[in-house]
Structures are given as C-alpha cells and as structure tokens.
Design a protein around this motif. Structure first.
Motif, short mmCIF file in Angstrom:
data_model
loop_
_atom_site.label_atom_id
_atom_site.label_comp_id
_atom_site.label_asym_id
_atom_site.label_seq_id
_atom_site.Cartn_x
_atom_site.Cartn_y
_atom_site.Cartn_z
N GLN A 72 -22.29 5.08 8.05
CA GLN A 72 -23.54 5.42 8.71
C GLN A 72 -24.48 4.22 8.70
O GLN A 72 -25.09 3.88 9.72
CB GLN A 72 -24.18 6.62 8.00
CG GLN A 72 -25.56 7.02 8.54
CD GLN A 72 -25.51 7.62 9.93
OE1 GLN A 72 -24.66 8.45 10.22
NE2 GLN A 72 -26.40 7.19 10.82
N ALA A 73 -24.57 3.54 7.55
CA ALA A 73 -25.44 2.36 7.47
C ALA A 73 -24.98 1.28 8.44
O ALA A 73 -25.79 0.62 9.09
CB ALA A 73 -25.46 1.83 6.03
N MET A 74 -23.66 1.11 8.56
CA MET A 74 -23.17 0.05 9.44
C MET A 74 -23.42 0.37 10.91
O MET A 74 -23.69 -0.52 11.72
CB MET A 74 -21.68 -0.20 9.20
CG MET A 74 -21.37 -0.92 7.89
SD MET A 74 -22.41 -2.38 7.57
CE MET A 74 -21.90 -3.45 8.93
N LEU A 75 -23.33 1.65 11.26
CA LEU A 75 -23.63 1.97 12.67
C LEU A 75 -25.12 1.80 12.93
O LEU A 75 -25.53 1.44 14.06
CB LEU A 75 -23.11 3.37 13.03
CG LEU A 75 -23.83 4.63 12.59
CD1 LEU A 75 -24.92 5.04 13.58
CD2 LEU A 75 -22.82 5.76 12.50
N ASP A 76 -25.93 2.01 11.91
CA ASP A 76 -27.36 1.75 12.06
C ASP A 76 -27.60 0.24 12.26
O ASP A 76 -28.40 -0.16 13.12
CB ASP A 76 -28.11 2.25 10.83
CG ASP A 76 -28.03 3.77 10.69
OD1 ASP A 76 -27.88 4.45 11.71
OD2 ASP A 76 -28.10 4.27 9.55
N MET A 77 -26.89 -0.57 11.48
CA MET A 77 -27.05 -2.03 11.63
C MET A 77 -26.58 -2.47 13.02
O MET A 77 -27.20 -3.32 13.67
CB MET A 77 -26.22 -2.77 10.56
CG MET A 77 -26.64 -2.50 9.12
SD MET A 77 -28.41 -2.78 8.80
CE MET A 77 -28.94 -1.08 8.47
#
Lengths: 311, 311, 311
Positions: free
Chosen positions: C137-142
C-alpha cells in the motif's frame, strides 16, 4: 449492445446476432467447440449479491472458455461490510481495470443501476435481478427453441407455473415477442399470475390443459418452495395435481413438442420424472447451450465496449 | 481406466502405469517439472461434499499444472440446498461439458455412485470417500516408496495407528499387495483394528515394537481426534506412550527405513517431532510427489475417456 | 529482495527499483498495459488469515496479469483447524512447489515469521500484518505521488487520522523518509497518535489546519469504526468536525495538492464527498496503480528467489 441487462430495449436484430454468435460456440453436436482466445487478457468479475452456484458456474465456465481471467466476489463478505457504498465498490473495481461485471442481485433493477454507474469501458451482464429479468436464461431458451424448431413465427409456446415471481418468464415473453412468436400462453394458479398480465403480449389460461393444447414448446417454470409459506399455494401435491407436467398432459401438446425447464427441477412438483427424463425433454440441452449463449453475450458486449472506447 | 475410484479392481499394470506417468511429471529432484499442456481446454470440477483444503489444493495445483481450467464447487452451499437430487446436479454439470469430477464425500461408495451415474465422457477421481478409499493418497505413497526403496517385493512395511477408520490404510494395503509386497504389518490399539483384518492380506501386531522390527517402511496414520470422543481411545498421552513413533522405537526398524505420514501430523500424538523432522522422514517428499501422482491419474483417466469416446 | 515484508530494512535503491518496474506495468494512461508472461507456470498462494476481499482481489488480479496460477486459501477453514501448526502448513505448501505466499494476518510480525520459516525458493509478500506494516500500500502511494508530483525532495506531506493503529501510515512514513521527503506532518486526535511518534521522522500537529498549511500531498487515513468502541473517539460527527477533509480545509494546502486515501472511504467521516470525488482526489488512480505496483513487487521477489536458487 455495451451491456446486457434485459430483453426489453433490444431489437430483433440484437437477439438474432446473439443467437448466431452462440451458434459459432456451440459446436456441431451439443458439446461446446472448445476454448477460444476472444477474451484473453480480459478480467471478468462475478459480482454475486445473491448466492447461485449454478449460474455462477455457467458464467465462470463461459468466461474461461473465452480465455478470460475470472474473479469471484461474494458480495456478502466483501467491502460492502466495511460500510463502503456500492458505487464506491464499483469505482474501485473499475480502477483495477476489470472488463466485465456479471451481476446477480435480489433487487429488481440492480444490474441497470450498476451499468449506469460503472463508467465507460466496463460491460455489465445481468445474471438475474430480483423479479425483474434473467435475460441470458431467456436467450439460451431461444437458442434451444431455434435449434429444435427452427422458426419462431407460427410457434405455439406454453409457459406454466409461477409467472408472477418469475424473472425468467418475463424475459422469455419479451424475447418471444421480439422474435415473432404470436401464440404465447401462460398458465398457472390465479394467485401466481401477475397483475396486468394481458399487456405482456400473452394469453392466460387458468386450466393447464387448455394452455397446452397443440403447443410446440412447453416451458415449465421452477416452483419456488418459499412461495408456499407466502400463502400463494395450498400444497405441493395440490400444485402437481393441477399444474404438474405429466405424460398425460403432455399428450395434449403437439406430438413433436419440446419440454423446457430452467432448472433445478423439482421432480413430482412441477414436472414428473417420466417427462423430465423423456424423449421430448430438452432440459439438459438447455444447460449445454447456456454456456455457448453466455459466451456470445460476453464476447459481444466486450467488443461493443472496445469499439465504443476506440471512438 | 476411465475413472480412478479405488485400488481394488485395478491390476498391477495399472499401478505401474500411474507410477511411470507420475515419474514424467516429478522432475529430477523433488520439485515438479513445470507446466504441461495435456489438459488444456479441459475443465476439472472439484466436487467437495466434505471440506478439505489440503486435498482440494493438491488437486487444484495438479490440474492447473496440466493447464486445465478448475471450477471449485462447495457442495454444502450448492444446488443440493435447493432440493435438487445429486443425479440431477451431475447431469447438469455434465451438460456444461466438464471433463472431470474430483469427488470428496463423507460416505463410502459416493465416488462409485457418481461414476456410475455421470454418463460417458466424464472422468471421476475419488479424493476420499468415507472410510472406504483414498486411492490417490495410496498411489503417492507407492510412488514415494518406489523412489526411496526401488523394489516392492521383499519389502517389510509397517502401518501404525487407526486402521479401522482409515481409508488411506485400506488403499495402501491393496496397492502394496498388488505390487508384490508380502510382508505387511498392521499395528495399533485393538479397538482400532477392523473386523476381519486378516483377510486384507496383512498381519496384525498388538505391540508396536513387534510390528516395527526390521521394517523398511514405517507408515504412521493420522490419529483423528474425534475418535477420542467415541471411546476408542483412553487419551492422546496414553496413545503416544504405546503407539507414538519415537526415535527409540524407530531404532527397531531397518537402519535405512523411511518414515511416512499422510499428514497433517499431530506432533507428540502419533509421532515425535524428532522423527517427523528427522533424516528418515519422507513426509514432505510425499506431499511433493502427490502433485505428480495426481497429474498422472488425471491425465490417464482423461486420455481413457477420450479414446473411449472416439470408439 | 527475496521477500517484501516491510519498508524498514530496504534501501532507497530498492524502492526506486520497485517504482521503475511498476512503471513498465502501468501503461501510458492509468490503465494497465495488459497481460505479461513473467510468472507463467508459477503458483501464487493467497494466504489470508484475515478476510480482505479488496486486498486479495488486487493481488489476485496482479498475479493473473503476470500469468501466474493463483490458489486462494482461507486460513480460517484450512488445515489450521485440524490442529496442524502454521509451520507444518507452510512446509506442506512449499512441498507442493508453490512460488509465493501473499500473507495477510492480524498479528504484527506474522509475515516475517512466515518468511523466516518458509524455506528457500518461496517469496513472501506482506499484505498487511496487524498494526505493523502494509508495504505494498505504501509503495502504491509512493508511485502515485511520483506520477503526480515527480520529486520526493522538497515535498510537504500531511497524513491525517488514526496514526496509532495504522500500518499504512507506518509504512508510508518509512518510505517517504527513504525517498528523501523531509517535511512529513502527522495530524489527528491526541488519543490516536502513537507513543514516541517523534522518532518516526515526522512532526505532529494537533490542529489539522496547521498540518495542512501548504501541503503538496494530503493523505487521509481510513477511520476504523471499531476504534469508537475502544473509547479513542467521542463520535464520528465530532471527528469530522475536527479532522474531516472538507473543501475549506483543503484550501489551506498548496493549490496543486493531491488528496490520497487507501480506501475504502467513509464519506462524511474522514473526508467529504466533494473532496473525495473532486479534481484533486487521486484515490481511484491509487487503486489502478496498486495493480502495477503489486505486479512489480511479485516479479522482483520471484526473480530474486530464482537467481538466489541458481547460486
């Protein structure tokens, strides 16, 4: 035809295109002609708000034979539970680049609602919405009739049972009317006839025998046992005595008549085992043709979406 | 071999054909040799009347490695609920042009019943039916033995545990007998020995130590904890003291003996962790070989159906 | 990067490699670029100890777009029930030659535990473990931030809501720090701030307005309604009055600010519908990018496993 929501609103040409396309998937005999790559790389989502293993299976098989990927979403346990609105769920699924929703829902109009809100590029196929419509079932019935009897004009079709609550019957009558069948007879208990039935384009017979006389096609509807509890019916035995399709009653129809049923059948309630398993029953052929018809609907709607997107 | 229902009724040649075919899927080491297109375009239906995630997973993986499409039907929630008979469900599924049923059922004989009624062209594989048979498990056990010990003749095999309720043991004994193993020993509590056990082609040892002496293969059965409630057993601790496979007991077997278990294992009940995880345990290799053996059974039965249909 | 368990422990280069790989899967617009054969013949197992239809769907879609086979295991009903230990379940699955576990678990550290015990050759991807991490989830946000704003340095990012219980926030802060963002602001009720929040590399603002001032990116966290019962919050209405993202509050941020949310959104609780559906919302693009980012993580970890195995 970017979505496939109900028979109403379609033209005769639409229906014939579906039947002709299904013909290409149905093979020479009753067996399917094998796997085709038409939906390779596409994602089909089974969005079932109402459990139906049989219907879900036929769509899943049809999608896989078209080489699509299939995602089964049981909407009872899905994001809906977390308080998300249906529209937000749809938008999310669409953002995931899915190509088609197969929708089954207990409420009439649910598939239309979803089609209106899903946005461009995603096809919606109605797999049964409340008492409203079950159009792929009606189309596989039309396909079966065309395979067995060729011509829709001049055909005498009797539909027997719980017309009032049957989304299947509603879709069948609409399709038969579009295809030119003028002699459509409805028969069943008074309590199970819908209000304003005459406007549907069919005649009502309270005695089953009158409805069957000379019929070319006899369609038996499934009796939903839950109707008993609603007081619509005295008992299964009483129903069978008056509206069960027995060999004796079938003898009133045309000698070459075919017997159809959307399944699953209640033996000894709406149909005798002798008739269900007899030479004039095409019930299992309906199931086989159902895969081909669903493949046709899926490939036609996806094509329409793609050419629509290209514009 | 159009179906695969039980070891009984098969010839030694059948078993060897399965083992040889599995060899082609098992790769050089213990890892599978990758995906093969033998069942491309075929549909395999997991028809599970009894939940078993592990067995379903192995069949699903085996089918997908053969490039088949897989449909999982949980029969608790399927059409059965709507009052449809099992035979009608089968006929419907067959009409959908599926090619194989993997059947798991709580009643002995269920897979046979289904094979008798499913009609031509559809293979049935028994994935465990009541206390009757679990023939793919037995075949993966035979495959494991052959990989580890080569020859079945002259082999001393000890089977330990609840023989009475074990469909696995029944299938193993039948397979070992067919493959020429003459020294089969059964050991376990008196209450868990079946009546007429001598006619199975095996000897009974009430002391586990006597059964293990010099054995080449030690097969530990899973202790179903629900047996406790049935009064067959005093306690898990007591069971372990008398029939648990410890390092000390394993020392009585042949120094090169292998230890097998169908899984899932109950550590400290029927087997010690030291033995389960020890150098002579081949328990995880059994799991790996299970995929190859199931691929073999699936491809052989589908081939037999196709050549049968062509006649 | 043989597993993908948390942002902590990764280097800036790792994150950039994931973002660049995702770029190749994301297509020119927001739609995915279609199916790629990178994981053909590989088996991905969704090992979900905690139900999450949405997260499971995104991983299932990502795996299928990479041409992998997918096995869904609902661990509530699986072998766990039969008293098998988690480690035995993992060993069994690994013996079946699966290539990747996608793990969702209610306990912090569960994915790490599984990665430590799964053995060589199998990649583990954390799909959310307790309050610990949700790194995809954090990586898709980045990925979303990079697509919309290009540079991470000089960026002002405000994260609003229940920081204390959010595995998403924890992973986002770690990723932003690694990528060079120095101005990270956390805002939300005092009771929902974690102890020692200052050590995370972010500043705390008790007034939402202060946190939003001039922000380039506003990340709204989902309010878990179950927190209400825990006494952390007075009411949804009160929460919305103080921390709901309205148009008025968004006006305090940079005029080009983007609004993000991991979904599913609670309209009128943590965000107004006007903002959620407005021109600065990129919430649905996050979902679309989520498929590409998960494809990237899956293909990179499987590649690392293969080259590790080759050594």
């Amino acid at each position: 035809m970017r979505h496939f929501l109900s028979i109403a609103g379609l033209s005769r040409e639409h229906l014939v295109e579906i039947l002709d396309t299904a013909e290409s998937f149905a093979g020479a005999g009753d067996r399917a002609a094998g796997k085709v790559p038409l939906l390779r790389g596409k994602t089909v989502v089974n969005l079932f708000f109402e459990a139906s293993t049989r219907t879900r299976s036929t769509f899943e098989l049809a999608a896989k034979r078209l080489s699509a990927d299939v995602l089964n979403l049981d909407m009872d346990t899905a994001a809906v539970q977390k308080g998300e609105s249906l529209i937000d769920t749809l938008r999310n699924m669409r953002a995931m680049d899915v190509d088609m929703f197969i929708v089954r829902h207990g409420d009439s109009g649910a598939a239309q609602f979803i089609a209106r809100n899903v946005g461009a590029g995603v096809a919606v196929v109605n797999a049964g919405d409340g008492g409203h419509a079950h159009p792929t079932q009606a189309m596989l019935d039309m396909f079966t009739i065309r395979r067995c009897r060729k011509d829709f004009e001049g055909l005498r079709v009797a539909i027997v049972g719980d017309i009032r609550h049957s989304r299947v019957a509603r879709s069948q009558i609409a399709a038969l009317n579009l295809l030119g069948t003028r002699d459509i007879r409805l028969t069943g208990p008074q309590t199970l006839m819908p209000a304003g039935v005459e406007q549907l384009g069919a005649r009502v017979f309270s005695r089953m025998e009158d409805g069957l006389a000379g019929a070319d096609v006899v369609i038996i509807l499934r009796l939903q046992r839950e109707r008993m509890r609603g007081g619509f019916l005295p008992s299964e035995g009483e129903y069978y005595r008056r509206y069960g399709l027995t060999s004796a009653r079938l003898a009133l129809a045309d000698p070459a008549a075919i017997v159809m049923h959307p399944g699953p059948i209640n033996r000894g309630v709406e149909i005798s085992s002798l008739v269900a398993d007899g030479a004039r029953s095409v019930i299992l052929r309906q199931v086989a043709f159902g895969i081909a018809v669903r493949m046709a609907v899926m490939s036609l709607t996806v094509s329409a979406q793609i050419s629509g997107r290209a514009k």
